[in-house]
Design a protein around this motif. Sequence first.
Motif, PDB file in Angstrom:
ATOM      1  N   PRO A   1      -7.258  11.027   4.878  1.00 29.90           N
ATOM      2  CA  PRO A   1      -8.090  11.385   3.723  1.00 29.90           C
ATOM      3  C   PRO A   1      -8.863  10.196   3.179  1.00 29.90           C
ATOM      4  O   PRO A   1      -9.982  10.354   2.686  1.00 29.90           O
ATOM      5  CB  PRO A   1      -7.089  11.939   2.702  1.00 29.90           C
ATOM      6  CG  PRO A   1      -5.746  11.560   3.174  1.00 29.90           C
ATOM      7  CD  PRO A   1      -5.843  11.399   4.651  1.00 29.90           C
ATOM      8  N   ARG A   2      -8.286   9.021   3.287  1.00 28.55           N
ATOM      9  CA  ARG A   2      -8.997   7.823   2.827  1.00 28.55           C
ATOM     10  C   ARG A   2     -10.250   7.601   3.665  1.00 28.55           C
ATOM     11  O   ARG A   2     -11.317   7.285   3.142  1.00 28.55           O
ATOM     12  CB  ARG A   2      -8.061   6.619   2.937  1.00 28.55           C
ATOM     13  CG  ARG A   2      -8.687   5.294   2.524  1.00 28.55           C
ATOM     14  CD  ARG A   2      -8.844   5.194   1.049  1.00 28.55           C
ATOM     15  NE  ARG A   2      -9.323   3.894   0.612  1.00 28.55           N
ATOM     16  CZ  ARG A   2      -9.467   3.550  -0.650  1.00 28.55           C
ATOM     17  NH1 ARG A   2      -9.180   4.406  -1.595  1.00 28.55           N
ATOM     18  NH2 ARG A   2      -9.917   2.362  -0.977  1.00 28.55           N
TER      19      ARG A   2
ATOM     20  N   ASN B   1       0.808  -1.232   0.000  1.00 31.50           N
ATOM     21  CA  ASN B   1       0.000   0.000   0.000  1.00 31.50           C
ATOM     22  C   ASN B   1       0.835   1.273   0.000  1.00 31.50           C
ATOM     23  O   ASN B   1       0.300   2.358  -0.194  1.00 31.50           O
ATOM     24  CB  ASN B   1      -0.903   0.046   1.243  1.00 31.50           C
ATOM     25  CG  ASN B   1      -2.168  -0.739   1.031  1.00 31.50           C
ATOM     26  OD1 ASN B   1      -2.595  -0.952  -0.088  1.00 31.50           O
ATOM     27  ND2 ASN B   1      -2.767  -1.188   2.115  1.00 31.50           N
ATOM     28  N   GLU B   2       2.116   1.149   0.259  1.00 34.59           N
ATOM     29  CA  GLU B   2       2.962   2.333   0.401  1.00 34.59           C
ATOM     30  C   GLU B   2       3.218   2.993  -0.952  1.00 34.59           C
ATOM     31  O   GLU B   2       3.010   2.397  -2.001  1.00 34.59           O
ATOM     32  CB  GLU B   2       4.271   1.924   1.072  1.00 34.59           C
ATOM     33  CG  GLU B   2       5.188   3.074   1.477  1.00 34.59           C
ATOM     34  CD  GLU B   2       4.523   4.071   2.407  1.00 34.59           C
ATOM     35  OE1 GLU B   2       3.803   4.951   1.873  1.00 34.59           O
ATOM     36  OE2 GLU B   2       4.707   3.980   3.627  1.00 34.59           O
ATOM     37  N   ARG B   3       3.635   4.252  -0.919  1.00 34.56           N
ATOM     38  CA  ARG B   3       4.080   4.963  -2.111  1.00 34.56           C
ATOM     39  C   ARG B   3       5.563   5.284  -1.960  1.00 34.56           C
ATOM     40  O   ARG B   3       6.048   5.538  -0.855  1.00 34.56           O
ATOM     41  CB  ARG B   3       3.306   6.270  -2.300  1.00 34.56           C
ATOM     42  CG  ARG B   3       1.826   6.084  -2.581  1.00 34.56           C
ATOM     43  CD  ARG B   3       1.601   5.591  -3.988  1.00 34.56           C
ATOM     44  NE  ARG B   3       0.216   5.761  -4.383  1.00 34.56           N
ATOM     45  CZ  ARG B   3      -0.583   4.781  -4.785  1.00 34.56           C
ATOM     46  NH1 ARG B   3      -0.143   3.534  -4.807  1.00 34.56           N
ATOM     47  NH2 ARG B   3      -1.822   5.019  -5.146  1.00 34.56           N
ATOM     48  N   SER B   4       6.271   5.301  -3.074  1.00 35.25           N
ATOM     49  CA  SER B   4       7.667   5.720  -3.005  1.00 35.25           C
ATOM     50  C   SER B   4       7.724   7.234  -2.857  1.00 35.25           C
ATOM     51  O   SER B   4       6.726   7.929  -3.019  1.00 35.25           O
ATOM     52  CB  SER B   4       8.429   5.261  -4.253  1.00 35.25           C
ATOM     53  OG  SER B   4       7.881   5.852  -5.413  1.00 35.25           O
ATOM     54  N   SER B   5       8.902   7.743  -2.558  1.00 35.79           N
ATOM     55  CA  SER B   5       9.064   9.168  -2.257  1.00 35.79           C
ATOM     56  C   SER B   5       9.102  10.001  -3.534  1.00 35.79           C
ATOM     57  O   SER B   5       9.797   9.655  -4.496  1.00 35.79           O
ATOM     58  CB  SER B   5      10.362   9.371  -1.469  1.00 35.79           C
ATOM     59  OG  SER B   5      10.597  10.735  -1.240  1.00 35.79           O
ATOM     60  N   TYR B   6       8.323  11.095  -3.534  1.00 33.29           N
ATOM     61  CA  TYR B   6       8.321  12.056  -4.639  1.00 33.29           C
ATOM     62  C   TYR B   6       8.512  13.451  -4.048  1.00 33.29           C
ATOM     63  O   TYR B   6       7.536  14.183  -3.833  1.00 33.29           O
ATOM     64  CB  TYR B   6       7.016  11.983  -5.424  1.00 33.29           C
ATOM     65  CG  TYR B   6       6.822  10.688  -6.167  1.00 33.29           C
ATOM     66  CD1 TYR B   6       7.399  10.501  -7.418  1.00 33.29           C
ATOM     67  CD2 TYR B   6       6.077   9.648  -5.619  1.00 33.29           C
ATOM     68  CE1 TYR B   6       7.231   9.305  -8.107  1.00 33.29           C
ATOM     69  CE2 TYR B   6       5.913   8.452  -6.304  1.00 33.29           C
ATOM     70  CZ  TYR B   6       6.486   8.290  -7.549  1.00 33.29           C
ATOM     71  OH  TYR B   6       6.326   7.103  -8.226  1.00 33.29           O
ATOM     72  N   PRO B   7       9.751  13.839  -3.760  1.00 32.33           N
ATOM     73  CA  PRO B   7       9.996  15.114  -3.065  1.00 32.33           C
ATOM     74  C   PRO B   7       9.433  16.339  -3.773  1.00 32.33           C
ATOM     75  O   PRO B   7       9.037  17.301  -3.123  1.00 32.33           O
ATOM     76  CB  PRO B   7      11.522  15.190  -2.999  1.00 32.33           C
ATOM     77  CG  PRO B   7      11.986  13.777  -3.116  1.00 32.33           C
ATOM     78  CD  PRO B   7      11.002  13.103  -4.014  1.00 32.33           C
TER      79      PRO B   7
ATOM     80  N   LEU C   1      -3.355  10.136  -3.441  1.00 30.55           N
ATOM     81  CA  LEU C   1      -2.824   9.014  -4.217  1.00 30.55           C
ATOM     82  C   LEU C   1      -1.304   8.944  -4.177  1.00 30.55           C
ATOM     83  O   LEU C   1      -0.713   7.901  -4.451  1.00 30.55           O
ATOM     84  CB  LEU C   1      -3.314   9.076  -5.669  1.00 30.55           C
ATOM     85  CG  LEU C   1      -2.545   9.910  -6.697  1.00 30.55           C
ATOM     86  CD1 LEU C   1      -3.010   9.544  -8.102  1.00 30.55           C
ATOM     87  CD2 LEU C   1      -2.717  11.393  -6.474  1.00 30.55           C
ATOM     88  N   LEU C   2      -0.611  10.034  -3.807  1.00 29.92           N
ATOM     89  CA  LEU C   2       0.846  10.000  -3.695  1.00 29.92           C
ATOM     90  C   LEU C   2       1.325  10.024  -2.247  1.00 29.92           C
ATOM     91  O   LEU C   2       2.523   9.948  -2.004  1.00 29.92           O
ATOM     92  CB  LEU C   2       1.473  11.193  -4.436  1.00 29.92           C
ATOM     93  CG  LEU C   2       1.480  11.126  -5.961  1.00 29.92           C
ATOM     94  CD1 LEU C   2       2.232  12.317  -6.521  1.00 29.92           C
ATOM     95  CD2 LEU C   2       2.104   9.837  -6.470  1.00 29.92           C
ATOM     96  N   MET C   3       0.410  10.138  -1.306  1.00 28.65           N
ATOM     97  CA  MET C   3       0.815  10.226   0.093  1.00 28.65           C
ATOM     98  C   MET C   3       1.384   8.909   0.592  1.00 28.65           C
ATOM     99  O   MET C   3       0.985   7.832   0.162  1.00 28.65           O
ATOM    100  CB  MET C   3      -0.390  10.583   0.972  1.00 28.65           C
ATOM    101  CG  MET C   3      -0.841  12.017   0.870  1.00 28.65           C
ATOM    102  SD  MET C   3      -2.270  12.293   1.954  1.00 28.65           S
ATOM    103  CE  MET C   3      -2.522  14.052   1.718  1.00 28.65           C
TER     104      MET C   3
ATOM    105  N   GLY D   1       3.123  20.168   0.347  1.00 24.17           N
ATOM    106  CA  GLY D   1       3.172  19.119   1.359  1.00 24.17           C
ATOM    107  C   GLY D   1       1.849  18.422   1.602  1.00 24.17           C
ATOM    108  O   GLY D   1       1.746  17.565   2.473  1.00 24.17           O
ATOM    109  N   HIS D   2       0.815  18.737   0.793  1.00 27.70           N
ATOM    110  CA  HIS D   2      -0.517  18.195   1.054  1.00 27.70           C
ATOM    111  C   HIS D   2      -1.094  17.410  -0.120  1.00 27.70           C
ATOM    112  O   HIS D   2      -2.077  16.712   0.044  1.00 27.70           O
ATOM    113  CB  HIS D   2      -1.512  19.332   1.341  1.00 27.70           C
ATOM    114  CG  HIS D   2      -1.114  20.221   2.470  1.00 27.70           C
ATOM    115  ND1 HIS D   2      -1.394  19.930   3.784  1.00 27.70           N
ATOM    116  CD2 HIS D   2      -0.457  21.403   2.487  1.00 27.70           C
ATOM    117  CE1 HIS D   2      -0.926  20.904   4.563  1.00 27.70           C
ATOM    118  NE2 HIS D   2      -0.349  21.801   3.787  1.00 27.70           N
ATOM    119  N   ARG D   3      -0.561  17.559  -1.302  1.00 23.18           N
ATOM    120  CA  ARG D   3      -1.235  17.201  -2.538  1.00 23.18           C
ATOM    121  C   ARG D   3      -1.604  15.738  -2.683  1.00 23.18           C
ATOM    122  O   ARG D   3      -0.800  14.862  -2.491  1.00 23.18           O
ATOM    123  CB  ARG D   3      -0.342  17.601  -3.706  1.00 23.18           C
ATOM    124  CG  ARG D   3      -0.879  17.334  -5.103  1.00 23.18           C
ATOM    125  CD  ARG D   3      -2.185  18.104  -5.338  1.00 23.18           C
ATOM    126  NE  ARG D   3      -2.495  18.161  -6.729  1.00 23.18           N
ATOM    127  CZ  ARG D   3      -2.043  19.100  -7.549  1.00 23.18           C
ATOM    128  NH1 ARG D   3      -1.242  20.026  -7.103  1.00 23.18           N
ATOM    129  NH2 ARG D   3      -2.400  19.113  -8.815  1.00 23.18           N
TER     130      ARG D   3
END
Length: 535
Positions: free
Chosen positions: A153-154, A123-129, A143-145, A138-140
């Motif tokens: 949010p889910r 379920n994790e996402r990789s880092s997208y700095p 789906l990328l969190m 820092g909030h967007r």
Amino acid sequence: MTSQAQPLLSFRSEHPFVFYTSALFLVILLSLTAFAEYFKPLGKRKGKDGKVPNLPPGPSGLPILGSLLDVKEGIEDPDHAKLKLLSQYGEMATLHLGSKTFVFLNSSRVAAEIINKRGSITNERSSYPVSSGIVSHGHRRSLLMHQAAWAEPRRAMHSLLSGSHLKLYGTWQELESTQLLAEYLLKPKQWYRHHYRYANSVVHRIALGERLVKSSKELEDLQNLVTYFTGSIMTSTVDWFPGLERLLPWWFVQPWRLSWAWLDKWNYDIYKQWWDPVKEQIQNGTAPPSFARDVLLNPDTPYRGDDDDIMYVAMQLVEAGSDTTRLVLNAAFMAALEHPNAFRKAREEVDRVCGKDADARLPTLADLEDLKYICAMAKEVMRWRPIVPNTPDHTSTKDFDFDGYHFPAGTGFVLNVPALCEEVRDPDSFVPERWLDGHETNIAHGLWLFGGGRRICVGYRLAQNSLFLLLSRLVQSFDLKQAGPYNSRRLHFHATSEPFPVDMTVRNKHYENLILSEAERQGVLEDAKLEREKL
């Protein structure tokens, strides 16, 4: 001075250009070697326990960059040829993208096993700095969190799938689609503009409570946010080499961060323009029902986040829900031009259920179970011309073995949507019948465009209802014909101008009267006329 150094010094004196050029070359070579080692992709490193990853085959790629350039080209290609070709490696293909290792899932079997059945560890996402950090304030976008931040949010967005909310939202979707029909009738050449107004107005009312009253410029800005945001993922080097920011000195990093700051501010300011009036109405008690009022800012079920967190959750729903629906509606028009026989079958089904000519009524969401060919057609539109080439990666949090391979923690798994959509007989043909399998009324079943597992798009039923209403009412009342040359694989989805030429005419006078009378009865005829004046 040692005797061993004497020849080197003599050579430097006699051949200074060659000496210093060679020294510079050696420094560059050593630097690149050290850089390549530091940013070696996860799939090429030994694990902490010394175990070597055993991954599916895939293209070797370039040194350091890996397959980044090929993937970027594959995503930008409307036909997604390079992504489809990954199927030649089998059901899975490994690509090294910068310092990340992604495994592209090319079959439903492996997608179901890894994304659905192993969802607790994928379920994790990789880092997208850049894209989920700088550009996103820092909030967007949930789906990328990362998983820890994504849970809240889910939780809030799950309310979109509850029966009571879906029923209320359904009445709004029916109202907006009635206005859309009137807009088709009054200004048929602007059909693609009507799609964006319809899609945005539906999700705007669901998320923020009021019917949409925005200028063309405001709508275009919001549409462009999606394009710029997705573009920031593929264009940012740091998103593919997350350790780069830690490695470089601050004086080198700061100008780079500032180069993205304008996009963050522009995005933030647009969000604020849409959000602040809604928030003010909620606070003073004058706001109508909405996701923002009844969920995000409801004192009985408060959202655990600050004001900006709440704004980004609400606006990401507006942003993503409107643009994706618009793109699918455009693809549906292309399908009508390319495969008119399927649309004739759909019309026959609607006529059988909703009457014909003077006896006709508009289809509603209550007809969904009886219009299964329409439901199947909605799924086939999305499969035939997928609007999203792949979904964000599902990153594993633990090592695991599957099909004889060993995947280390941190491996990203990507649904290769173009390949998955071609996992049917005769994939270039438009055949709604392939979805008449007992699951046609569940648009996410067997279709991976909404993602999968616990990260599946929570708004898929809202999307299904919007598509169902449009398709059923479109095939009932309008005829579409080619109005000029076009390439069916070059739809220019993100263009704000006409994506391809269409000649749209009402079926006959009975349906013209039906549309006008229903639009007037539901109080949206004047709104449709105002939209005509704006265009």
